[in-house]
Design a protein around this motif. Structure first.
Motif, PDB file in Angstrom:
ATOM      1  N   ASP A   1     -29.467  -8.205   5.268  1.00 17.55           N
ATOM      2  CA  ASP A   1     -28.450  -7.376   5.915  1.00 17.55           C
ATOM      3  C   ASP A   1     -27.086  -7.748   5.346  1.00 17.55           C
ATOM      4  N   ALA A   2     -26.501  -6.818   4.579  1.00 15.15           N
ATOM      5  CA  ALA A   2     -25.204  -7.055   3.923  1.00 15.15           C
ATOM      6  C   ALA A   2     -24.104  -6.208   4.559  1.00 15.15           C
ATOM      7  N   ALA A   3     -24.222  -5.964   5.862  1.00 14.50           N
ATOM      8  CA  ALA A   3     -23.301  -5.041   6.533  1.00 14.50           C
ATOM      9  C   ALA A   3     -21.845  -5.480   6.470  1.00 14.50           C
ATOM     10  N   TYR A   4     -21.596  -6.779   6.251  1.00 18.97           N
ATOM     11  CA  TYR A   4     -20.216  -7.285   6.230  1.00 18.97           C
ATOM     12  C   TYR A   4     -19.829  -7.837   4.858  1.00 18.97           C
ATOM     13  N   ALA A   5     -20.570  -7.464   3.832  1.00 15.90           N
ATOM     14  CA  ALA A   5     -20.352  -8.043   2.502  1.00 15.90           C
ATOM     15  C   ALA A   5     -18.947  -7.816   1.974  1.00 15.90           C
ATOM     16  N   ILE A   6     -18.341  -6.694   2.341  1.00 16.51           N
ATOM     17  CA  ILE A   6     -17.005  -6.375   1.832  1.00 16.51           C
ATOM     18  C   ILE A   6     -15.956  -7.365   2.352  1.00 16.51           C
ATOM     19  N   TYR A   7     -16.288  -8.140   3.384  1.00 18.04           N
ATOM     20  CA  TYR A   7     -15.351  -9.116   3.930  1.00 18.04           C
ATOM     21  C   TYR A   7     -15.381 -10.449   3.176  1.00 18.04           C
ATOM     22  N   ILE A   8     -16.311 -10.614   2.277  1.00 14.39           N
ATOM     23  CA  ILE A   8     -16.422 -11.869   1.535  1.00 14.39           C
ATOM     24  C   ILE A   8     -15.313 -11.965   0.490  1.00 14.39           C
ATOM     25  N   SER A   9     -14.577 -13.063   0.528  1.00 17.94           N
ATOM     26  CA  SER A   9     -13.560 -13.325  -0.492  1.00 17.94           C
ATOM     27  C   SER A   9     -13.887 -14.553  -1.330  1.00 17.94           C
ATOM     28  N   ASN A  10     -14.784 -15.407  -0.848  1.00 18.01           N
ATOM     29  CA  ASN A  10     -15.194 -16.601  -1.580  1.00 18.01           C
ATOM     30  C   ASN A  10     -16.027 -16.190  -2.790  1.00 18.01           C
ATOM     31  N   PRO A  11     -15.557 -16.493  -4.024  1.00 14.48           N
ATOM     32  CA  PRO A  11     -16.305 -16.075  -5.212  1.00 14.48           C
ATOM     33  C   PRO A  11     -17.666 -16.748  -5.349  1.00 14.48           C
ATOM     34  N   ASN A  12     -17.891 -17.820  -4.586  1.00  9.44           N
ATOM     35  CA  ASN A  12     -19.175 -18.518  -4.635  1.00  9.44           C
ATOM     36  C   ASN A  12     -20.194 -17.930  -3.666  1.00  9.44           C
ATOM     37  N   CYS A  13     -19.801 -16.879  -2.957  1.00 13.18           N
ATOM     38  CA  CYS A  13     -20.703 -16.229  -1.996  1.00 13.18           C
ATOM     39  C   CYS A  13     -20.984 -14.802  -2.475  1.00 13.18           C
ATOM     40  N   PRO A  14     -22.190 -14.518  -2.946  1.00 10.17           N
ATOM     41  CA  PRO A  14     -22.516 -13.180  -3.458  1.00 10.17           C
ATOM     42  C   PRO A  14     -22.342 -12.097  -2.406  1.00 10.17           C
ATOM     43  N   LYS A  15     -21.954 -10.910  -2.887  1.00 15.83           N
ATOM     44  CA  LYS A  15     -21.793  -9.767  -1.989  1.00 15.83           C
ATOM     45  C   LYS A  15     -23.060  -8.927  -1.899  1.00 15.83           C
ATOM     46  N   THR A  16     -24.023  -9.201  -2.754  1.00 13.70           N
ATOM     47  CA  THR A  16     -25.328  -8.553  -2.669  1.00 13.70           C
ATOM     48  C   THR A  16     -26.388  -9.568  -3.073  1.00 13.70           C
ATOM     49  N   ILE A  17     -27.529  -9.502  -2.421  1.00 15.44           N
ATOM     50  CA  ILE A  17     -28.629 -10.415  -2.753  1.00 15.44           C
ATOM     51  C   ILE A  17     -29.120 -10.193  -4.173  1.00 15.44           C
ATOM     52  N   PHE A  18     -28.842  -9.009  -4.718  1.00 17.44           N
ATOM     53  CA  PHE A  18     -29.355  -8.695  -6.051  1.00 17.44           C
ATOM     54  C   PHE A  18     -28.547  -9.352  -7.174  1.00 17.44           C
ATOM     55  N   GLU A  19     -27.513 -10.109  -6.805  1.00 15.29           N
ATOM     56  CA  GLU A  19     -26.866 -10.972  -7.789  1.00 15.29           C
ATOM     57  C   GLU A  19     -27.765 -12.149  -8.164  1.00 15.29           C
ATOM     58  N   ILE A  20     -28.771 -12.412  -7.340  1.00 10.38           N
ATOM     59  CA  ILE A  20     -29.664 -13.544  -7.567  1.00 10.38           C
ATOM     60  C   ILE A  20     -30.855 -13.086  -8.420  1.00 10.38           C
ATOM     61  N   PRO A  21     -31.110 -13.738  -9.556  1.00 10.92           N
ATOM     62  CA  PRO A  21     -32.253 -13.350 -10.397  1.00 10.92           C
ATOM     63  C   PRO A  21     -33.562 -13.379  -9.615  1.00 10.92           C
ATOM     64  N   GLY A  22     -34.350 -12.344  -9.783  1.00  8.85           N
ATOM     65  CA  GLY A  22     -35.643 -12.258  -9.110  1.00  8.85           C
ATOM     66  C   GLY A  22     -35.595 -11.616  -7.742  1.00  8.85           C
ATOM     67  N   ALA A  23     -34.393 -11.364  -7.217  1.00 12.53           N
ATOM     68  CA  ALA A  23     -34.295 -10.775  -5.877  1.00 12.53           C
ATOM     69  C   ALA A  23     -34.884  -9.378  -5.836  1.00 12.53           C
ATOM     70  N   ASP A  24     -34.843  -8.659  -6.951  1.00 14.37           N
ATOM     71  CA  ASP A  24     -35.379  -7.293  -6.956  1.00 14.37           C
ATOM     72  C   ASP A  24     -36.898  -7.273  -6.846  1.00 14.37           C
ATOM     73  N   GLU A  25     -37.549  -8.448  -6.880  1.00  9.31           N
ATOM     74  CA  GLU A  25     -38.998  -8.520  -6.724  1.00  9.31           C
ATOM     75  C   GLU A  25     -39.416  -8.949  -5.323  1.00  9.31           C
ATOM     76  N   CYS A  26     -38.427  -9.299  -4.476  1.00  2.00           N
ATOM     77  CA  CYS A  26     -38.808  -9.808  -3.156  1.00  2.00           C
ATOM     78  C   CYS A  26     -37.836  -9.419  -2.045  1.00  2.00           C
ATOM     79  N   CYS A  27     -36.859  -8.547  -2.318  1.00  2.00           N
ATOM     80  CA  CYS A  27     -35.828  -8.262  -1.321  1.00  2.00           C
ATOM     81  C   CYS A  27     -35.593  -6.772  -1.112  1.00  2.00           C
ATOM     82  N   ILE A  28     -35.265  -6.445   0.118  1.00  2.00           N
ATOM     83  CA  ILE A  28     -34.714  -5.155   0.512  1.00  2.00           C
ATOM     84  C   ILE A  28     -33.326  -5.445   1.071  1.00  2.00           C
ATOM     85  N   GLU A  29     -32.340  -4.632   0.693  1.00  2.00           N
ATOM     86  CA  GLU A  29     -30.983  -4.848   1.206  1.00  2.00           C
ATOM     87  C   GLU A  29     -30.518  -3.612   1.967  1.00  2.00           C
TER      88      GLU A  29
END
Length: 447
Positions: A255-283
């Motif tokens: 659930d990325a409903a508040y992703a636009i509020y992230i300002s920390n560059p070390n915190c991804p705004k979508t799970i699909f920034e993580i390699p392999g997430a497209d094989e195990c995640c729904i966002e």
């Protein structure tokens, strides 16, 4: 002695309703049945405790107003936006509505739309939010919001699934799991439903749970930034989450409903920034807190082409089938608003709106810290998570309402690990946020 005020239901009616009459001593217990159908109640819905959290809070607020009609209530409770939708977006929706009043306009934009969403909107979502990750427009399904899609996802996966949730977390994850038939009964001692794995998130573990507890889970609900704690997961934490899912074969509903509020560059705004997430995640995501669409209703869910069931079939195909069966597509006017949100002018307007709410969050966070409380969140999310040192959170909620005429959200409403905390929402007019800060200081300051 027999109580003559008791009545015995006729056995024919009991047989009709499929019930038996319990026996106590020499006399039957009182059984009063008022029914006008033979349809049994869904036993899963019967498992639910009390009302859904936010309507229950509203009920208590209204009761307080009845008893205190002059009270000037300030709501820091439900996360409902308060500021107007930016004009570049409302103008686009007004034009779309007017177009529906013409033959040419209706021919182009009226009638049933694609259940998956308008092609141009799906393409624009991919361009704005997923350009740097492996997500295509065809992976994006436009809907009437994340909350609705969470229930539809439960419907797609079906009952008797092993589910894990962050604790605390958005109540819809647990409640929808109960209703679909993924849990046993509620245990009042632990304040948990049987079969659900509660992944405790606290300051002691940096609000990232021990995933080993979810080794047998098929579905993992994960929200970042988290509602209610406001904690945004770091890249390393999400790498660990994806690794866990791939090793165990589970699927993450992110659930990325508040992703636009992230300002920390070390915190991804979508799970699909993580390699392999497209094989195990729904966002799933939404315009509700991006542009004030809480009542307008427009969101989207990403189901990647690489995500497959155990038999090798595509999850996307089942999601498409379900959406085509249970949904007629998002409102044409709302989708016009969505397109305007994704224009350069709309993106700038959304950014300003988000900045306003983040400033509110900073005011609340600083207020509680100055008052002497341990405070979390409020930086990469519009929520402030305040510790009241283990006190019953409904008791604190009542005290804040009584002393300050302020509505907050009791932490235990988000799960047993939330007890001892309250959540304060930064969605409010600035003058109300400042007034709330002053009232809280006067009644609850420790320093």
């Amino acid at each position: 002695m027999f109580d003559h005020t008791q009545c015995v239901v006729r056995s024919s009616l009991l047989e009709k309703l499929g019930r038996t009459l319990p026996v106590k001593g020499r006399h039957r217990k009182t059984v009063i049945v008022h029914a006008n159908s033979n349809v049994r109640r869904n036993p899963n819905i019967a498992k639910l405790q009390a009302g859904y959290l936010f309507p229950e809070i509203n009920r208590i607020k209204m009761k307080h107003l009845e008893e205190n009609p002059d009270a000037k209530i300030i709501s820091l409770g439900i996360g409902d936006t308060t500021e107007p939708i930016p004009q570049p977006i409302t103008k686009a929706m007004a034009a779309a509505a007017e177009n529906l009043g013409t033959l040419d306009g209706y021919a182009q934009y009226g009638g049933y739309g694609a259940e998956q969403g308008q092609t141009l909107l799906r393409e624009k979502l991919a361009e704005r939010f997923y350009a740097e990750v492996n997500i295509q427009a065809s992976d994006i399904f436009v809907s009437d919001g994340s909350k609705c899609d969470i229930s539809r996802l439960q419907m797609m996966f079906g009952s008797n699934r092993r589910v894990a949730v962050q604790d605390p977390s958005y109540p819809a994850y647990v409640d929808s799991s109960v209703m679909i038939g993924n849990t046993e009964m509620y245990d009042h001692a632990s304040k948990q439903y049987g079969k659900i794995v509660y992944l405790a998130c606290s300051s002691e573990n940096d609000f990232f749970p021990n995933l080993g507890l979810a080794k047998d889970a098929e579905l993992i609900f994960f929200c970042s930034p988290n509602n209610p704690t406001g904690a945004a997961a770091t890249r390393d934490q999400l790498i660990e989450l994806v690794r866990h899912a791939k090793e165990t074969g589970s699927i993450i509903i992110y659930d990325a409903a508040y992703a636009i509020y992230i300002s920390n560059p070390n915190c991804p705004k979508t799970i699909f920034e993580i390699p392999g997430a497209d094989e195990c995640c729904i966002e799933t995501c939404s315009f509700s807190k991006y542009a004030g669409f809480t009542g307008l209703r427009l969101g989207w869910t990403v189901v990647p082409d690489k995500l497959k069931f155990a038999d090798g079939s595509l999850v996307k195909n089942d999601w498409n089938r379900l959406m085509c069966t249970s949904f007629n597509g998002a409102s044409n006017i709302a989708q016009a608003g969505g397109m305007a949100c994704l224009s350069d002018e709309g993106m700038n307007a959304m950014s300003e709106l988000v900045s306003f709410y983040k400033e509110n969050a900073t005011i609340l966070k600083n207020t509680f810290e100055e008052m002497g409380y341990a405070v979390y969140g409020g930086t990469d999310a519009p929520y402030v998570w305040v510790s009241f040192d283990g006190r019953d959170s409904w008791e604190v909620f009542t005290e804040v309402l009584t002393k300050c005429d302020i509505v907050v959200t009791p932490g235990s409403g988000f799960g047993p690990a939330g007890d001892g905390f309250i959540r304060c929402s930064a969605f409010g007019h600035r003058e109300n946020i400042l007034e709330a800060a002053q009232r809280l200081k006067e009644s609850f300051s420790r320093s």
